[in-house]
Enzyme design. Sequence first.
Site, mmCIF file in Angstrom:
data_model
loop_
_atom_site.group_PDB
_atom_site.id
_atom_site.type_symbol
_atom_site.label_atom_id
_atom_site.label_comp_id
_atom_site.label_asym_id
_atom_site.label_seq_id
_atom_site.Cartn_x
_atom_site.Cartn_y
_atom_site.Cartn_z
ATOM 1 N N GLU A 29 -1.434 -4.772 -7.015
ATOM 2 C CA GLU A 29 -2.165 -5.760 -7.805
ATOM 3 C C GLU A 29 -1.484 -7.126 -7.714
ATOM 4 O O GLU A 29 -0.278 -7.232 -7.958
ATOM 5 C CB GLU A 29 -2.238 -5.304 -9.269
ATOM 6 N N GLU A 60 -3.904 2.074 -10.660
ATOM 7 C CA GLU A 60 -2.688 2.565 -10.004
ATOM 8 C C GLU A 60 -2.920 3.893 -9.308
ATOM 9 O O GLU A 60 -2.256 4.212 -8.318
ATOM 10 C CB GLU A 60 -1.554 2.682 -11.022
ATOM 11 N N ILE A 87 2.799 2.839 -14.336
ATOM 12 C CA ILE A 87 2.681 3.845 -13.283
ATOM 13 C C ILE A 87 1.988 5.115 -13.783
ATOM 14 O O ILE A 87 1.566 5.958 -12.995
ATOM 15 C CB ILE A 87 4.073 4.187 -12.709
ATOM 16 N N PRO A 89 -0.998 5.876 -14.886
ATOM 17 C CA PRO A 89 -2.286 6.279 -14.301
ATOM 18 C C PRO A 89 -2.126 6.888 -12.904
ATOM 19 O O PRO A 89 -3.021 7.582 -12.429
ATOM 20 C CB PRO A 89 -3.078 4.964 -14.242
ATOM 21 N N HIS A 129 6.841 -3.421 -20.830
ATOM 22 C CA HIS A 129 7.246 -4.148 -19.628
ATOM 23 C C HIS A 129 8.757 -4.023 -19.468
ATOM 24 O O HIS A 129 9.410 -4.925 -18.964
ATOM 25 C CB HIS A 129 6.863 -5.629 -19.700
#
Lengths: 324, 324, 421, 421
Positions: A29, A60, A87, A89, A129
């Site tokens: 992405e 993902e 990560i 998904p 994040h």
Amino acid sequence: MPSLTLVQAINTALREEMQRDEHVLVLGEDIGKNGGVFRATEGLYNEFGGNRVIDTPLNESSIVGVSIGLSLYGFKPIAEIQFLDFIYPAFDQIASELSKLRYRSGGEYKAPIVIRSPYGGGAKGGPYHSQSLETFFTHIPGLKVIIPSNPYDAKGLLKAAVREDDPIVFLEPKRLYRSTKSEVPDEDYIVPIGKARVAREGKDVSVFAYGAVIPTVLEASEKAQQEGISTEIVDLRTLVPLDLEAVLASVKKTGRAVIVYEAPKFMGYGAEIAALIAEEALEYLEAPIARVGGFDTPYPYAHENLYMPTPTRILNAIKKVAKY
Amino acid sequence: MPSLTLVQAINTALREEMQRDEHVLVLGEDIGKNGGVFRATEGLYNEFGGNRVIDTPLNESSIVGVSIGLSLYGFKPIAEIQFLDFIYPAFDQIASELSKLRYRSGGEYKAPIVIRSPYGGGAKGGPYHSQSLETFFTHIPGLKVIIPSNPYDAKGLLKAAVREDDPIVFLEPKRLYRSTKSEVPDEDYIVPIGKARVAREGKDVSVFAYGAVIPTVLEASEKAQQEGISTEIVDLRTLVPLDLEAVLASVKKTGRAVIVYEAPKFMGYGAEIAALIAEEALEYLEAPIARVGGFDTPYPYAHENLYMPTPTRILNAIKKVAKY
Amino acid sequence: MLDIASKSTNIDEAASKIIPYGTIPLYDYLNGIGNICQIFNIYVITGIFTLTVSQGFYAKPNILNTEMLSTGRIVGEDVRETIDPAPEEMKKIYTLMVLVRAADIQAITLQRQGRIGFYVPCQGEEASQVGSAYALKPEDWAFTDYRAPGIVITRGMSLKSFYAHLMANSEDNTKGRSMPSHWGSKALNIVTPSSPICTQLPHAVGVALGAKMKGDKIATIAYFGDGGTSSNDFHSALNFAGVFKTPTVFFCRNNGYAISIPVSRQTASSSLAVKAVAYGIEGIQVDGNDALAVYSVTKKALEKARNGGGPTLIESITYRMGPHTTSDDPKRYRDDGELEEWKTKDPLNRLRSSLEGRKLWGKEDENNAQEWAQQQVKEAIAHSEKIPPPHPRTLLEDVYSQPTWNLQRQLHQLSEELGGS
Amino acid sequence: MLDIASKSTNIDEAASKIIPYGTIPLYDYLNGIGNICQIFNIYVITGIFTLTVSQGFYAKPNILNTEMLSTGRIVGEDVRETIDPAPEEMKKIYTLMVLVRAADIQAITLQRQGRIGFYVPCQGEEASQVGSAYALKPEDWAFTDYRAPGIVITRGMSLKSFYAHLMANSEDNTKGRSMPSHWGSKALNIVTPSSPICTQLPHAVGVALGAKMKGDKIATIAYFGDGGTSSNDFHSALNFAGVFKTPTVFFCRNNGYAISIPVSRQTASSSLAVKAVAYGIEGIQVDGNDALAVYSVTKKALEKARNGGGPTLIESITYRMGPHTTSDDPKRYRDDGELEEWKTKDPLNRLRSSLEGRKLWGKEDENNAQEWAQQQVKEAIAHSEKIPPPHPRTLLEDVYSQPTWNLQRQLHQLSEELGGS
Ligand SMILES: Cc1ncc(C[n+]2csc(CCOP(=O)(O)OP(=O)(O)O)c2C)c(N)n1
Ligand SMILES: Cc1ncc(C[n+]2csc(CCOP(=O)(O)OP(=O)(O)O)c2C)c(N)n1
Ligand SMILES: [Mg+2]
Ligand SMILES: [Mg+2]
């Protein structure tokens, strides 16, 4: 020799590997025109074009799943997951497909792709994040897991990863992306997978660590030195396959072990290091093992500096173990 | 007192909890008319109807995600994942949402649902109907993880789980579903979460285990006894929160520890037990710790009996540790 | 529109009342009583009895309202003209279906006798599986799930390999590692499947994207069930394929159920084919018990894919006549009547009477085919049962390109345990 | 169809050339130059300039071909009749938009000054966010993502709470735990969001299912972006909602980009609204820069939901005028020209001139509103900056209902480290 940041070293490795082999692709992405949200793929879109630097839809699972397919067809995809926290998904593709394809097919098929992703805290990223999720990947047979801690290793390990015939999860410590520069050879070189690095030699206490916490460990080690404790720092670099020999050699030498990681302590990767030492080098231990991990909580936004292993916390552990 | 199989005990716990509280719902794939592929929800559809026993589309993410929503609205959903191997599509919901909602919302929201799923090998299920994935859930702060090993505990722990105010991953050892029957009280009782059970008292070696391997451990322990080694078997029952006191008490008594689990050895849950012992009871250890796990491979179809910890492998570990 | 269902007659028989056989080989009756219509870029082949009898499949049994249909383009004609297989091919398709049926029935028997551990039958789906796989070229790639006997046999898997896998012996391509009914073969471009639903779809897209980038004129096909349309990777794969216009055919075997769950509980959409709209790709619904219709539709989709026309979602409406797997008891969730009704539409009878109507097939052909199939099955089983299981050492191999230290150790341990064997 | 884009005039101005303001309050120009059409059960409001200027959004800029349009039902009239807000409400919507714009601009400034860590601006989306949230009742539940200033403020969040969260101080509802721009409030039925895309959608379905089962006449609304339509949980949630007909409104803020990725790389579908077809639910596309149109469409969808009519997917076409977040530089991937063009369609100007046209708003009203908004923002910031950060102990709380032994120990450790504080 140019002086590069860690993210520049990653960028260089990607560029060189793409130049070396036209089957190497990157996908993910915002990695095209935008060059990746951390700029790891900066310039690649212009140099290699949209067929080799592929911006994907926001999914993902298909980033990893399509990479597996591309690999089956002879390409070498390097998939970027924008933040490791995203990560999940792709977990089914990683755990059910990527890691098991070679085994379940009797060795007929394989998909040696590289998944790279920034991980860890220190960027004020809050719960989603900042996570360190290496535990998951180290418990999935069929995957190799690599975490560099400096620009030199980052370039050399990533190049090695791209040439490896196994699927690789390559985690990049985002808070070290630009924290320092260091010399990175212009030439093609690799850092071998499965080999730890003694980041500092010492004799009293072994400290095992990897990735984002290495600079903090060095800082604590410096302070320990001032208090008369000599620490040996082993930067593991490859989590799977672990360089067990290096771990055992160091602990047999010092008789004392501290393990530092940023993920929640409980079932963090340090548990395996501690377990292996307790299985294979117990008779050398002169003190209980000490682990310094993140708290057993989700990753917080405010006070993240208290969440991540602090120099003080590491120093305390070193002292406790040294003085036992 | 009726004699029940483990799956009947689960069924009984579900029925009783649904009778007790009309907010308790079950949802999942094939759990309605079909009563679940292992018949854990047998009869519930007829008794409670389609509004409380909800067959869902084939999508684990929405099974868990919708359960979170139902819980936010005051229901107590018990979600069934047909095989633990198929939980990956729900990983994002579990790791990003379920486990972190209370924390990230400052305690304003919570979703104390129960996810139940059959896990483990021994049913000739091959790579995707056999896995033991407890490691993942034990490393996600915010989740509690429970694994019963017998009908009595299964009923009491599941009832406790339904009444708990935290999200719970409840793993059921499928190869013990019908392997034996034992007495299970008709009355309402709970087995407290967070408390291990000494399955067998002993003095020479502590064996820590849980779930599917418990009968094999008992078998090995029997054989050890014949060779003059007295083992103490601690059935952990709750993996998070671990009953650390029970672990340390036993190891302090015997000075020797063997840990048995079926998941791949590397980074299996036993690593944490070993690490905690090495941190907190090192001075009591008279021998290296030994872990007996599954191989570090995907789960195989043929020869699964060699993959799972065999009585011999456990016995060998016990002997090695005892004779050290 | 004719309601054949209420008469519960043989489908070809019914069709014969409308248009004589033999002259117009394919979709004859289709144009008579059904409609093929393009809405957006969705082709929907409706009518065809299937829809009238498939009550319970969908909340709304009619795929499209007639107002919409009237705006559609009838594509039956050109499908027929371009893709109808030659007589010999038709016979081959039928013969393969006979073989698949025989292999399938025998596998169930073997499972019941404890000679294989597990099996996923395909009875009722032979037209969907054989018809579509027959349209593939060897260089195309197939991604299947567990319900694939008709696909792998049509693609050229020998019955020895077929049963070797089911028996998990040392001739099994998967080295006994995969659960039975997960056939794979590198030689046949059949990627060894896993069990999680639809995780193979993104792979089919990836291989297709790779082929497109290399300029290779091949296509990939990914098979999955009606339940699979609810899965995450159905969405992730079709969406990706749409954006990159990959040469991928998504073949949905809509057999009415996902284990016990009827399609009406799986989705509220008016059909499964219509889901193609969400991905900007072409969707087509076909009578999955009509092998020739399946063949034609698949062939056309494959050719379109190879020629840069992008992906297609095919919904093949059929019925699983047996249990979900040998572990399942469909009586718990299905009416007997439903099965009886679908028996009248058995895909083998259907194609056979069609061939008979075309004067391409007679009693002797039938006897020969049946005997040949039985013989094939018998020989394969006799062979496979003599093959020993894989060596235990295979447990520890093929995890990585080279074994890591822990695997080496574990292999050593295992060898010792087995007496150094 | 008029091509307004090429003239790049103010949208209301353009509309005024077709139908006079004031007499036909809503969708005036819509019926003149656009079409609203029902295909399957998808309502698509087309035309409206948005589509003609949104080149680059979709591979095919026209949502539906005209052949299809001609079969559609025009629904503009009854939407207008039933849902047009009273003059006072319209002014309130506008005033809220002014407040949101002021709060947003100030937040960016604070971030640039290092006084807050991170911010996700919403400039350009005020009509979508305020218009839709204004249609909610207090007892409805809102599930947002990070781009939600207009939603949470409209729903009643005080600017003090708004900034307390951005500053992660001890008055932050999340106790400083969530990254800024993840507002939640139990009191306001706004479920504290996470960052992964669309994971909130199944929750909105679950709450809606719960309400339906209890017989409570409420609805839930889930907000997400155009990129979100590619995510797994978009699929999982809409599919579930379709099957169970839950009272859920899925509100897609189509602002043209997912960070740097344009919608054309996100999906090949002809629109995002059309994806509703795949789930058997209603889809509707609305001009997301027209607050009153957004309000009406949302209100209608909510009412339908509360009355048992099931879910709706709303695609609100708008534009993100600022960066993705304060960490983003849109110059890397967007033309300046595009932004300039969208500036002419600023949702605040749009509603203001509409109000002016209706003689509901004058210069003084405008001055008052602006001043009031500035004052609100100023007071809130002055207050919030005085609030101390959360106590470090909160790091270890709220993981479970009761702290487990390891959390107790870690709290103890932390306290010691901080000198027993
Ligand atoms: C992700 C996942 N969830 C659950 C299962 C268990 N399971 C195996 S087959 C099946 C039903 C599949 O139905 P469908 O897609 O219609 O294919 P069919 O079996 O009817 O051919 C289910 C639920 C699975 N394999 N994978
Ligand atoms: C699963 C996941 N992948 C990636 C990201 C990183 N990310 C954050 S916002 C975003 C773009 C979202 O775009 P869109 O859905 O259009 O919403 P917008 O930001 O435009 O409002 C991405 C890729 C994420 N949050 N979650
Ligand atoms: Mg099916
Ligand atoms: Mg967007």
